[in-house]
Design a protein around this motif. Structure first.
Motif, PDB file in Angstrom:
ATOM      1  N   SER A 218       1.767   0.384   3.057  1.00  0.00           N
ATOM      2  CA  SER A 218       1.612   0.978   4.393  1.00  0.00           C
ATOM      3  C   SER A 218       1.541  -0.109   5.462  1.00  0.00           C
ATOM      4  O   SER A 218       1.852   0.145   6.625  1.00  0.00           O
TER       5      SER A 218
ATOM      6  N   CYS B 257      -5.049   8.256  10.544  1.00  0.00           N
ATOM      7  CA  CYS B 257      -5.217   7.829   9.159  1.00  0.00           C
ATOM      8  C   CYS B 257      -6.629   8.188   8.729  1.00  0.00           C
ATOM      9  O   CYS B 257      -7.572   8.031   9.501  1.00  0.00           O
ATOM     10  N   ILE B 258      -6.771   8.618   7.478  1.00  0.00           N
ATOM     11  CA  ILE B 258      -8.122   8.911   7.000  1.00  0.00           C
ATOM     12  C   ILE B 258      -8.849   7.602   6.703  1.00  0.00           C
ATOM     13  O   ILE B 258     -10.064   7.497   6.829  1.00  0.00           O
ATOM     14  N   SER B 259      -8.085   6.593   6.311  1.00  0.00           N
ATOM     15  CA  SER B 259      -8.689   5.281   6.093  1.00  0.00           C
ATOM     16  C   SER B 259      -8.586   4.477   7.382  1.00  0.00           C
ATOM     17  O   SER B 259      -7.769   4.775   8.227  1.00  0.00           O
TER      18      SER B 259
ATOM     19  N   PRO C 201      -0.001   9.522   0.927  1.00  0.00           N
ATOM     20  CA  PRO C 201      -0.776  10.199  -0.114  1.00  0.00           C
ATOM     21  C   PRO C 201      -2.047  10.845   0.414  1.00  0.00           C
ATOM     22  O   PRO C 201      -2.626  11.704  -0.266  1.00  0.00           O
ATOM     23  N   CYS C 202      -2.489  10.481   1.611  1.00  0.00           N
ATOM     24  CA  CYS C 202      -3.680  11.147   2.155  1.00  0.00           C
ATOM     25  C   CYS C 202      -3.388  12.617   2.448  1.00  0.00           C
ATOM     26  O   CYS C 202      -4.316  13.399   2.659  1.00  0.00           O
TER      27      CYS C 202
ATOM     28  N   CYS D 251       4.473   3.621   4.251  1.00  0.00           N
ATOM     29  CA  CYS D 251       3.473   4.579   3.770  1.00  0.00           C
ATOM     30  C   CYS D 251       4.114   5.900   3.325  1.00  0.00           C
ATOM     31  O   CYS D 251       4.930   6.480   4.037  1.00  0.00           O
TER      32      CYS D 251
END
Ligand code: SF4
Length: 399
Positions: A186, A168-170, A194-195, A191
């Motif tokens: 998510s 995950c980017i976050s 959208p990343c 989820c």
């Protein structure tokens, strides 16, 4: 301490691939309350079958119950947990403190592992959960090597670390991109990723004017993390005393599960023998399954721009999954077909010990012994082949 190789099992076929290719344990989910709502997942009946198979082979299985619950979830969750108690998995994987308390209040004595979704980034948080009775902590994927080492030196609890798969980017458990864009939560397994989308910039007084954000003529994918790959560091994670090394990917194919599990089996076995050196074959094989190119993520240092794939969010895929070997006898290689095979194809057979064989398709037979020109997925066929290939080997086309 024996280190565990923990693989994803999105359904029964993937579970079998994981154990055939050397996993010590798998994690899986029921139809609800896990975080991969779009994977096939398991009904309660399928879980009985799964755990009977796992335990008969001396393997373990953990069931994810790692949503962040809402008040209205607990009625149904109670019913589900009572069913799980009968199935008797080796652990439940939980994120939400409310779900944790609910399980314990209900006197369900299955060990609890705290999910990476709980975003545990420090040793005090590990101690907190251990004091409450958690048996294992899955550390956040956002930790550096030194942070993991520090935690391992300062706690007595079992630790689990992700070594391979999508990132995950976050920070895990704190991302609301999907909630914001699509009203899909998510933290409840919905989820919409959208990343991985392509973004433009819009200035507020010029609606409809999409200003490009780009690195080159292909644009950019500014949130699109590469996939984690820590094979180089497996030896040091074992030396730190990490109990379980985890592969991400319950939504990936059974070929993905087989190949990645088989590679990490070899990596761990080599590290345990003290013969650790990255084999070029492992990298080559990992490049044959779908990936977004690889990064060490936060492990070697803080993640930076080299951890992002700005060019494309599509997977790189180095092979087509075409079949699974079901038997070999008297020169007949029987297989269950997963993808179309044509006359003249050059195929690779990969055994559970990661031995590779080449098969040039000159003749294909159906199970009545009739020659066919091509195969259809989900039917069984055989080739004439003079090498005794073990059952469960996978057949694929290298691209
Ligand atoms: S949108 Fe991307 S970063 Fe956020 S939870 Fe989904 S996969 Fe992870």
């Amino acid at each position: 301490m024996k280190v565990e190789l923990l693989s994803p099992a999105g359904n029964m076929e993937k579970l079998k691939a994981a154990i055939n290719f050397g996993a010590d344990a798998v994690y899986l989910s029921g139809k609800d309350f896990g975080l991969r709502a779009s994977a096939d997942n398991f009904t309660i009946e399928e879980m009985y079958e799964a755990f009977s198979l796992l335990h008969s082979k001396g393997k373990k299985g953990y069931v994810t119950v790692n949503i962040y619950a809402r008040n209205y979830d607990f009625n149904e969750l109670g019913f589900y947990l009572d069913q799980l108690k009968e199935v008797s998995p080796d652990a439940l994987i939980v994120s939400d403190p409310g779900v944790f308390k609910f399980i314990r209040d209900r006197k369900i004595e299955i060990p609890i592992h705290i999910s990476t979704q709980a975003n545990i980034t420090n040793y005090m948080a590990v101690k907190f959960w251990q004091q409450l009775g958690a048996e294992r902590i899955v550390l956040a994927r956002e930790l550096t090597r030194e942070e993991i080492r520090f935690i391992a030196e300062n706690v007595k609890c079992e630790l689990e670390v992700f070594v391979h798969g999508a990132m995950c980017i976050s920070h895990s458990g704190r991302c609301v991109l999907s909630n914001y864009f699509n009203k899909k939560d998510s933290n409840r397994g919905e989820c919409t990723h959208p990343c991985r989308w392509k973004y433009h910039l819009v200035e507020e007084t010029r609606p409809g004017e999409y200003l490009p954000v780009f690195e080159d003529e292909r644009g950019t994918y500014i949130y699109n993390s590469k996939d984690l790959c820590l094979i180089e560091h497996v030896g040091e994670l074992i030396d730190m005393g990490i109990k379980s090394l985890k592969i991400e990917g319950r939504m990936k194919s059974s070929m993905y599960t087989a190949v990645v599990t088989g590679v990490y089996r070899q990596v761990i076995d080599a590290a345990l023998k003290g013969e650790f050196k990255v084999d070029e074959k492992w990298i080559r094989l990992l490049n044959t399954v779908s990936n977004r190119t690889y990064t060490k993520g936060f492990y070697a240092d803080e993640a930076d721009e080299s951890s992002i794939n700005y060019k494309t969010s599509s997977y790189v895929r180095g092979s087509d999954f075409l079949g699974v070997v079901t038997a070999y006898k008297d020169g007949r290689l029987n297989f269950h077909c997963k993808g179309k095979i044509n006359m003249g194809d050059k195929l690779q057979i990969l055994t559970p010990d990661m031995d590779e064989f080449i098969l040039k398709v000159d003749e294909i037979y159906d199970l009545n012994g009739e020659k066919v020109e091509f195969t259809k997925p989900n039917y069984d066929y055989f080739f004439k082949y003079d090498i005794d290939i073990p059952e469960n080997s996978i057949i694929r086309r290298i691209l």
